[in-house]
Design a protein around this motif. Sequence first.
Motif, PDB file in Angstrom:
ATOM      1  N   ASN A  46     -13.849   8.208  25.974  1.00 58.42           N
ATOM      2  CA  ASN A  46     -12.994   9.050  26.822  1.00 58.42           C
ATOM      3  C   ASN A  46     -12.474   8.341  28.078  1.00 58.42           C
ATOM      4  OD1 ASN A  46     -13.377  11.126  25.000  1.00 58.42           O
ATOM      5  ND2 ASN A  46     -14.968  12.115  26.208  1.00 58.42           N
ATOM      6  N   ARG A  47     -12.351   7.021  28.032  1.00 55.19           N
ATOM      7  CA  ARG A  47     -11.786   6.318  29.199  1.00 55.19           C
ATOM      8  C   ARG A  47     -10.298   6.633  29.343  1.00 55.19           C
ATOM      9  NH1 ARG A  47     -12.041  -0.244  30.018  1.00 55.19           N
ATOM     10  NH2 ARG A  47     -10.278  -0.427  31.466  1.00 55.19           N
ATOM     11  N   PHE A  78      -8.362   9.159  27.046  1.00 56.83           N
ATOM     12  CA  PHE A  78      -8.218  10.087  25.926  1.00 56.83           C
ATOM     13  C   PHE A  78      -6.754  10.302  25.555  1.00 56.83           C
ATOM     14  CE2 PHE A  78      -7.768  14.288  24.032  1.00 56.83           C
ATOM     15  CZ  PHE A  78      -8.737  14.258  23.038  1.00 56.83           C
ATOM     16  N   LYS A  79      -5.912  10.552  26.540  1.00 53.18           N
ATOM     17  CA  LYS A  79      -4.500  10.853  26.256  1.00 53.18           C
ATOM     18  C   LYS A  79      -3.793   9.684  25.573  1.00 53.18           C
ATOM     19  CE  LYS A  79      -3.284  14.618  29.311  1.00 53.18           C
ATOM     20  NZ  LYS A  79      -2.414  15.102  30.383  1.00 53.18           N
ATOM     21  N   SER A  80      -4.105   8.454  25.969  1.00 53.34           N
ATOM     22  CA  SER A  80      -3.482   7.292  25.317  1.00 53.34           C
ATOM     23  C   SER A  80      -3.945   7.151  23.873  1.00 53.34           C
ATOM     24  CB  SER A  80      -3.801   6.007  26.086  1.00 53.34           C
ATOM     25  OG  SER A  80      -3.071   5.972  27.283  1.00 53.34           O
ATOM     26  N   VAL A  81      -5.197   7.478  23.616  1.00 51.78           N
ATOM     27  CA  VAL A  81      -5.693   7.415  22.238  1.00 51.78           C
ATOM     28  C   VAL A  81      -4.959   8.431  21.373  1.00 51.78           C
ATOM     29  CG1 VAL A  81      -7.706   7.812  20.740  1.00 51.78           C
ATOM     30  CG2 VAL A  81      -7.940   6.433  22.827  1.00 51.78           C
ATOM     31  N   VAL A  82      -4.820   9.640  21.857  1.00 50.99           N
ATOM     32  CA  VAL A  82      -4.095  10.667  21.095  1.00 50.99           C
ATOM     33  C   VAL A  82      -2.645  10.225  20.869  1.00 50.99           C
ATOM     34  CG1 VAL A  82      -3.276  13.062  21.077  1.00 50.99           C
ATOM     35  CG2 VAL A  82      -5.593  12.546  21.866  1.00 50.99           C
ATOM     36  N   ALA A  83      -2.009   9.760  21.920  1.00 54.71           N
ATOM     37  CA  ALA A  83      -0.604   9.317  21.807  1.00 54.71           C
ATOM     38  C   ALA A  83      -0.479   8.157  20.814  1.00 54.71           C
ATOM     39  CB  ALA A  83      -0.073   8.906  23.170  1.00 54.71           C
ATOM     40  N   SER A  84      -1.411   7.226  20.848  1.00 55.07           N
ATOM     41  CA  SER A  84      -1.374   6.080  19.935  1.00 55.07           C
ATOM     42  C   SER A  84      -1.622   6.505  18.499  1.00 55.07           C
ATOM     43  CB  SER A  84      -2.396   5.032  20.362  1.00 55.07           C
ATOM     44  OG  SER A  84      -2.064   4.507  21.629  1.00 55.07           O
ATOM     45  N   CYS A  85      -2.520   7.465  18.300  1.00 55.84           N
ATOM     46  CA  CYS A  85      -2.770   7.979  16.940  1.00 55.84           C
ATOM     47  C   CYS A  85      -1.515   8.658  16.381  1.00 55.84           C
ATOM     48  CB  CYS A  85      -3.940   8.961  16.951  1.00 55.84           C
ATOM     49  SG  CYS A  85      -5.562   8.178  17.117  1.00 55.84           S
ATOM     50  N   GLU A  94      -6.987  20.282  25.214  1.00 60.52           N
ATOM     51  CA  GLU A  94      -7.830  21.420  25.600  1.00 60.52           C
ATOM     52  C   GLU A  94      -9.226  21.304  24.998  1.00 60.52           C
ATOM     53  OE1 GLU A  94      -6.191  25.358  25.577  1.00 60.52           O
ATOM     54  OE2 GLU A  94      -4.245  24.648  26.280  1.00 60.52           O
ATOM     55  N   LEU A  95      -9.313  20.810  23.755  1.00 59.95           N
ATOM     56  CA  LEU A  95     -10.632  20.575  23.143  1.00 59.95           C
ATOM     57  C   LEU A  95     -11.402  19.522  23.939  1.00 59.95           C
ATOM     58  CD1 LEU A  95      -9.652  20.579  19.358  1.00 59.95           C
ATOM     59  CD2 LEU A  95     -11.241  22.189  20.448  1.00 59.95           C
ATOM     60  N   TYR A  96     -10.706  18.498  24.385  1.00 62.12           N
ATOM     61  CA  TYR A  96     -11.320  17.448  25.204  1.00 62.12           C
ATOM     62  C   TYR A  96     -11.837  18.045  26.516  1.00 62.12           C
ATOM     63  CZ  TYR A  96     -11.269  13.728  28.727  1.00 62.12           C
ATOM     64  OH  TYR A  96     -11.586  12.898  29.769  1.00 62.12           O
ATOM     65  N   GLN A  97     -10.998  18.829  27.191  1.00 61.45           N
ATOM     66  CA  GLN A  97     -11.400  19.423  28.464  1.00 61.45           C
ATOM     67  C   GLN A  97     -12.589  20.363  28.303  1.00 61.45           C
ATOM     68  OE1 GLN A  97      -7.395  20.822  29.605  1.00 61.45           O
ATOM     69  NE2 GLN A  97      -7.663  19.570  31.448  1.00 61.45           N
ATOM     70  N   ALA A  98     -12.709  20.971  27.125  1.00 66.17           N
ATOM     71  CA  ALA A  98     -13.815  21.890  26.858  1.00 66.17           C
ATOM     72  C   ALA A  98     -15.049  21.163  26.310  1.00 66.17           C
ATOM     73  CB  ALA A  98     -13.360  22.979  25.871  1.00 66.17           C
ATOM     74  N   GLY A  99     -14.954  19.833  26.133  1.00 66.27           N
ATOM     75  CA  GLY A  99     -16.115  19.061  25.694  1.00 66.27           C
ATOM     76  C   GLY A  99     -16.282  18.922  24.189  1.00 66.27           C
ATOM     77  N   ALA A 104      -7.406  -1.517  23.004  1.00 69.09           N
ATOM     78  CA  ALA A 104      -7.243  -2.295  21.776  1.00 69.09           C
ATOM     79  C   ALA A 104      -7.170  -1.422  20.532  1.00 69.09           C
ATOM     80  CB  ALA A 104      -8.398  -3.282  21.635  1.00 69.09           C
ATOM     81  N   GLY A 105      -7.903  -0.316  20.552  1.00 68.78           N
ATOM     82  CA  GLY A 105      -7.937   0.568  19.394  1.00 68.78           C
ATOM     83  C   GLY A 105      -8.843   1.742  19.681  1.00 68.78           C
ATOM     84  N   GLY A 106      -8.900   2.656  18.723  1.00 67.36           N
ATOM     85  CA  GLY A 106      -9.774   3.799  18.947  1.00 67.36           C
ATOM     86  C   GLY A 106      -9.760   4.801  17.822  1.00 67.36           C
TER      87      GLY A 106
END
Length: 191
Positions: free
Chosen positions: A62-63, A65-72, A90-95, A109-111
């Motif tokens: 979670n360093r 998160f938004k970039s990982v989602v965007a990259s996926c 929202e799922l991330y914010q809720a844990g 590099a990846g995720g």
Amino acid sequence: MYDIATIVQGYAQGYFLMADEDNVLGWYGSRDRTLIPLDERFRYPKSLKRVLNQERFSIAINRDFKSVVASCADRETTWISPELKEIYWELYQAGWAYSFETWQGDELAGGILGIVIGGAFIGESMFYRIPEGSKVAMVKLVERLRERQFVLFDAQMMNPHLERFGAYHINDDEYQVLLEKALRRRCSLNN
């Protein structure tokens, strides 16, 4: 705002969210699920062992998160719609949602993007920007899931990349039994 409890319940019943080519979001299930083994069946190419030994990549959760989602989502055809990106946030914010990341210095590099419910890691998508970035993430994530006593790593659908790691199919009945066992566990991806 989305009803996060209902979304988590859908995943806990074995369904997953996907958008179609018109970005219409829907729940999907499968009679045939793909799992990444968390036991001795997990494997990876010898060339990757050399990369791991070089320790070129560091691991983070979670360093960015938004970039990982965007990259996926950044591919020619994607099932991760703008609405689904918001749901993941929202799922991330809720844990519930996590990004398991590899970094080379200050460069992502990846995720792997996933949802954690009990002892289940439900892999939603993965990507790389630097060669071997997602493969190293896969190996390190499996190690983490083993350490933390997770029951299953659901990859949802098979592809040749996952097959190289020992991914295998199970039918929905077997999957539901494993999922039920996983839901009774309290596992954490974080330290």
